[in-house]
Design an enzyme around this catalytic site. Structure first.
Site, PDB file in Angstrom:
ATOM      1  CB  CYS A   8      -1.270   0.014   1.369  1.00  0.00           C
ATOM      2  SG  CYS A   8      -0.410   0.294   3.165  1.00  0.00           S
ATOM      3  CG  ASN A  11       4.730  -1.602   4.852  1.00  0.00           C
ATOM      4  OD1 ASN A  11       4.794  -1.973   5.287  1.00  0.00           O
ATOM      5  ND2 ASN A  11       3.602  -2.523   4.702  1.00  0.00           N
ATOM      6  CB  CYS A  13      -3.194   1.487   7.041  1.00  0.00           C
ATOM      7  SG  CYS A  13      -2.857   3.405   7.935  1.00  0.00           S
ATOM      8  NE  ARG A  14      -4.537   0.806   1.510  1.00  0.00           N
ATOM      9  CZ  ARG A  14      -4.547   1.722   0.301  1.00  0.00           C
ATOM     10  NH1 ARG A  14      -5.652   1.261  -0.526  1.00  0.00           N
ATOM     11  NH2 ARG A  14      -3.850   2.819   0.476  1.00  0.00           N
ATOM     12  CB  SER A  15       0.469  -3.185   2.954  1.00  0.00           C
ATOM     13  OG  SER A  15       0.949  -2.584   3.463  1.00  0.00           O
ATOM     14  CG  ASP A 123      -4.976   4.602   3.025  1.00  0.00           C
ATOM     15  OD1 ASP A 123      -4.985   4.220   4.209  1.00  0.00           O
ATOM     16  OD2 ASP A 123      -4.091   5.557   1.995  1.00  0.00           O
TER      17      ASP A 123
END
Length: 152
Positions: A8, A11, A13-15, A123
């Site tokens: 993401c 790096n 939050c999402r990934s 995000d």
């Protein structure tokens, strides 16, 4: 062994959430898949995961202490078999920096979820909705495990 890299923007939050949830799922299924995560940018390099991500992962008993932001490297394109961007912009950025022979390794996260193949994972840095992020990532995990196992 197959190697998967979730990517993401920062790096934090999402990934890393995808990395931890995916790792937890494969430990339960016994799949031999190596998992990591990275960022397309250096903005958060060296920083720990976002508190919202940390809360979600800790509630699910996922370890969080080793989740530290890092930027994707040229060697990642060689090392990983699957490079999975969390949204269209991540995929676009990955394609712009990936060597020609690594282009086929780049995927959009939701591309394996039936009837959601073109959708992004928003995000939560901007939306504030970490629970939505968790749900969308969770929805894709069984599809990714199946796809990766079938392509070994």
């Amino acid at each position: 062994m197959q190697r998967v890299l979730f990517v993401c923007l920062g790096n934090i939050c999402r990934s890393p959430m995808a990395e931890a949830l995916f790792r937890q799922a494969i430990s339960k299924s016994g799949s031999a898949i190596q998992v990591d995560s990275a960022a397309t940018s250096r903005w958060e390099h060296g920083n720990p995961i976002h508190e919202g991500t940390k809360r979600i992962l800790q509630a699910r008993s996922c370890p969080t202490e080793n989740l530290v932001s890092r930027q994707i490297t040229t060697s990642d394109f060689e090392r990983y078999d699957w490079i999975i961007g969390m949204d269209h912009q991540n995929v676009k950025d990955l394609r712009a920096i990936a060597p020609k022979d690594a282009q086929k390794k780049i995927y959009l996260y939701r591309s394996v979820v039936p009837q959601k193949e073109t959708e992004d994972i928003p995000d939560p840095w901007y939306t504030g909705n970490f629970t939505q992020t968790e749900q969308l990532i969770e929805e894709g995990i069984p599809y990714w495990i199946k796809k990766i196992e079938q392509n070994q």
